[in-house]
Design a protein around this motif. Structure first.
Motif, short mmCIF file in Angstrom:
data_model
loop_
_atom_site.label_atom_id
_atom_site.label_comp_id
_atom_site.label_asym_id
_atom_site.label_seq_id
_atom_site.Cartn_x
_atom_site.Cartn_y
_atom_site.Cartn_z
N UNK A 1 -1.87 -5.21 -4.00
CA UNK A 1 -0.60 -5.48 -4.68
C UNK A 1 -0.83 -6.41 -5.87
N UNK A 2 0.10 -6.42 -6.78
CA UNK A 2 -0.12 -7.19 -8.01
C UNK A 2 -0.20 -8.69 -7.74
N UNK A 3 0.41 -9.16 -6.65
CA UNK A 3 0.35 -10.60 -6.34
C UNK A 3 -1.03 -10.99 -5.82
N UNK A 4 -1.90 -10.01 -5.58
CA UNK A 4 -3.29 -10.32 -5.20
C UNK A 4 -3.63 -9.96 -3.77
N UNK A 5 -2.60 -9.79 -2.92
CA UNK A 5 -2.93 -9.51 -1.51
C UNK A 5 -3.39 -8.06 -1.33
N UNK A 6 -4.17 -7.81 -0.28
CA UNK A 6 -4.62 -6.45 0.01
C UNK A 6 -4.12 -6.07 1.41
N UNK A 7 -3.24 -5.11 1.49
CA UNK A 7 -2.64 -4.74 2.77
C UNK A 7 -3.46 -3.64 3.43
N UNK A 8 -3.66 -3.78 4.74
CA UNK A 8 -4.23 -2.71 5.56
C UNK A 8 -3.06 -1.84 5.99
N UNK A 9 -3.05 -0.59 5.59
CA UNK A 9 -1.88 0.25 5.87
C UNK A 9 -2.30 1.37 6.81
N UNK A 10 -1.66 1.45 7.96
CA UNK A 10 -1.96 2.54 8.90
C UNK A 10 -0.64 3.14 9.41
N UNK A 11 -0.68 4.39 9.88
CA UNK A 11 0.58 4.99 10.34
C UNK A 11 1.14 4.29 11.58
N UNK A 12 0.27 3.66 12.40
CA UNK A 12 0.77 3.04 13.65
C UNK A 12 1.15 1.59 13.47
N UNK A 13 0.31 0.83 12.73
CA UNK A 13 0.55 -0.62 12.66
C UNK A 13 1.52 -1.02 11.54
N UNK A 14 1.52 -0.26 10.47
CA UNK A 14 2.43 -0.60 9.35
C UNK A 14 3.15 0.69 8.91
N UNK A 15 3.94 1.27 9.81
CA UNK A 15 4.51 2.59 9.51
C UNK A 15 5.39 2.62 8.26
N UNK A 16 6.06 1.50 7.96
CA UNK A 16 6.94 1.52 6.78
C UNK A 16 6.12 1.57 5.49
N UNK A 17 5.08 0.72 5.44
CA UNK A 17 4.21 0.73 4.25
C UNK A 17 3.51 2.07 4.12
N UNK A 18 3.15 2.65 5.27
CA UNK A 18 2.48 3.95 5.24
C UNK A 18 3.43 5.00 4.65
N UNK A 19 4.66 5.02 5.16
CA UNK A 19 5.63 6.04 4.70
C UNK A 19 6.01 5.82 3.24
N UNK A 20 5.91 4.57 2.77
CA UNK A 20 6.22 4.32 1.35
C UNK A 20 5.05 4.71 0.46
N UNK A 21 3.82 4.49 0.94
CA UNK A 21 2.65 4.70 0.06
C UNK A 21 2.21 6.15 0.03
N UNK A 22 2.33 6.86 1.18
CA UNK A 22 2.06 8.31 1.17
C UNK A 22 3.22 8.97 0.41
N UNK A 23 2.87 9.67 -0.65
CA UNK A 23 3.94 10.26 -1.48
C UNK A 23 4.64 9.21 -2.33
N UNK A 24 4.07 8.02 -2.43
CA UNK A 24 4.76 6.90 -3.10
C UNK A 24 4.53 6.85 -4.60
N UNK A 25 3.94 7.91 -5.17
CA UNK A 25 3.85 8.09 -6.63
C UNK A 25 3.18 6.89 -7.31
N UNK A 26 2.26 6.24 -6.58
CA UNK A 26 1.49 5.14 -7.16
C UNK A 26 2.29 3.87 -7.39
N UNK A 27 3.49 3.78 -6.82
CA UNK A 27 4.38 2.69 -7.17
C UNK A 27 4.32 1.51 -6.20
N UNK A 28 3.67 1.70 -5.05
CA UNK A 28 3.62 0.59 -4.09
C UNK A 28 2.42 -0.33 -4.36
#
Ligand SMILES: Cc1cc2nc3c(=O)[nH]c(=O)nc-3n(C[C@H](O)[C@H](O)[C@H](O)COP(=O)(O)OP(=O)(O)OC[C@H]3O[C@@H](n4cnc5c(N)ncnc54)[C@H](O)[C@@H]3O)c2cc1C
Length: 432
Positions: free
Chosen positions: A135-162
């Motif tokens: 992310x632009x603030x510097x953090x790096x998120x681990x995104x998985x369908x089970x542990x972070x389902x919301x981030x996963x659903x936003x980033x898959x198909x997320x048009x590079x915006x997340x």
């Protein structure tokens, strides 16, 4: 000037930065940021007018591979071409591939791309097991369908915006050979297409149809075409050498080579090609990626470029809707060189903005002819919206905010995951 595949729009960027290592800080955000893979999208989903493009092609290292499970982790700029070259000799295949292999992993995730096997395998995102997202603030998120389902659903198909996808972990599927068994058959009308499709989709993991949208079938309606089905072969044919032809369009012609005369001729010839109703061996490259055999084929449309119009219609409206779309194209006289019809399986994509969903999808290419083209597109938009369908953002340079919102009802939920420093020409256009 960096453009997308269809060269519309042509826009200037304030900066273009090449990323070449994981963890590299993102440039200071005096302009909005956006990742750019291989620019195989059509339109402005990978463009950021006035902003900064982050080129990811040098972020292309393999990180981990388990030959027993077929699970692979790689940097997001790795291409499906490179991945297939690595995986196929080891007995593994990319579970979902679009019609070109010259796309990056990041681009495939961000558009949640689909292939000819959607009814069998769903979309690309369904096979992603993990991602790292900077992310632009510097953090790096681990995104998985089970542990972070919301981030996963936003980033898959997320048009590079997340944010910037740095790595992707993908589950490959086993194959025995690089070969496929494939057949094809002519049909005379859309009614025949639906019948063929209903029979074929149960048995054949890959299916697709080409439609002649200029010339009517024997019953006078537009919708004749060629249906094809395929599956991975369990054995290679006896003489199994395959070398992909290397043809290329060497330069931009001054005007589009695609016009009414060449289109009518092309469609007649294509429809008359020999078909193979009994399955035979074909290499996966020409069957899955026929257009990749001609490098820079987008140049045939000349400097002005072209549009792709790809929509999906829900099951209840797909039959009438597809006929109405083809009739409108035929009535306009602006036939398409590439008209592809495919029924999606009964599953929605895993992303909030995933395009694949139950129903049928039609993709058409049109040379840019100004008002004439826009007039036709408005007519097609009306049919799509009335049917409750959607246009594919990856193939769009002009849909209205209203059509985007009706086709992607979760867009507001998605908006809360957009990185505050990321944006695109597409996003600003459809949310204004
Ligand atoms: C001949 C041809 C056939 C095609 N057939 C199909 C098809 O059958 N099915 C289908 O679904 N699509 C198809 N496409 C479209 C293509 O698969 C998609 O547009 C794909 O996303 C392009 O990938 P790319 O790496 O070129 O990404 P780009 O076009 O450069 O970018 C696409 C999106 O991904 C984002 N992105 C790229 N890398 C990253 C990253 N590292 N982190 C975050 N976001 C990122 C960009 O910001 C942008 O929003 C086809 C395209 C062509 C040219």
């Amino acid at each position: 000037m960096t453009t997308s595949w269809n060269r519309i729009p042509r826009v200037a960027h304030a900066a273009e930065v090449t990323l070449n290592r994981r963890g590299q800080p993102l440039p200071g955000a005096s302009h909005p940021l956006l990742a750019y893979g291989l620019g195989r999208s059509y339109g402005d989903v990978c463009l950021n007018p006035g902003g900064s493009l982050l080129h990811t092609r040098d972020l292309d290292r393999f990180i981990a591979f388990d030959p027993d499970t077929g699970r692979i982790t790689a940097e997001a700029g790795l291409t499906l071409d490179d991945l297939l070259r690595f995986a196929v000799p080891r007995g593994w295949f990319v579970p979902v591939v679009p019609g070109t292999r010259f796309v990056t992993l990041g681009g495939a995730v961000a558009n949640d791309v689909h292939g000819k096997n959607h009814h069998h395998a769903g979309s690309f995102g369904e096979h992603v097991r993990a991602m790292t997202l900077r992310r632009s603030a510097g953090e790096c998120l681990e995104v998985t369908p089970d542990d972070t389902p919301d981030w996963f659903a936003a980033t898959v198909g997320g048009l590079g915006l997340t944010g910037l996808i740095e790595t992707v972990t993908l589950q490959l599927v086993p194959v025995r050979t690089p070969w496929m068994r494939a057949w094809s058959q002519r049909f005379d009308s859309l009614d025949e297409f639906w019948e063929l499709d209903a029979r074929a989709e149960r048995e054949w993991p890959y299916t697709v149809a080409w439609i002649d949208c200029l010339n009517p079938g024997p019953r006078g309606e537009v919708g004749r075409g060629i249906y094809s089905g395929a599956r991975h072969a369990t054995t290679a044919p006896a003489r199994s050498q395959y070398r992909e032809p290397r043809r290329a369009i060497p330069l931009d012609p001054p005007v589009s080579l695609v016009n009414r005369v060449t289109l009518r001729l092309f469609n007649q010839l294509y429809y008359r090609q020999s078909v193979h109703p009994t399955a035979r061996a074909v290499h996966h490259l020409p069957w899955l990626f026929p257009l990749d055999a001609i490098r820079h084929w987008n140049r045939i449309y000349g400097y002005k470029g072209f549009y792709q119009y790809q929509c999906v219609l829900p099951p209840h409206a797909q039959k009438d809707g597809m006929q109405a779309l083809l009739d409108a194209v035929a009535a306009s006289g602006q036939g398409s060189f590439l008209a592809v019809l495919k029924r999606f399986g009964d599953r929605a994509g895993p992303g909030m903005l995933s395009f694949p969903r139950p129903g049928a999808t039609l993709a058409l290419d049109f040379p840019e002819r100004g008002n004439e083209t826009e007039h036709l597109f408005r007519r097609l938009d009306h049919i799509v919206q009335e049917a409750g369908g959607a246009l594919y953002p990856a193939k769009d340079a002009r849909m209205s905010p209203d059509l985007f919102r009706s086709g992607f009802p979760r867009w507001e939920e998605f908006a809360s995951f957009v990185d505050p420093e990321f944006s695109s020409g597409f996003w600003r256009r459809v949310t204004k």
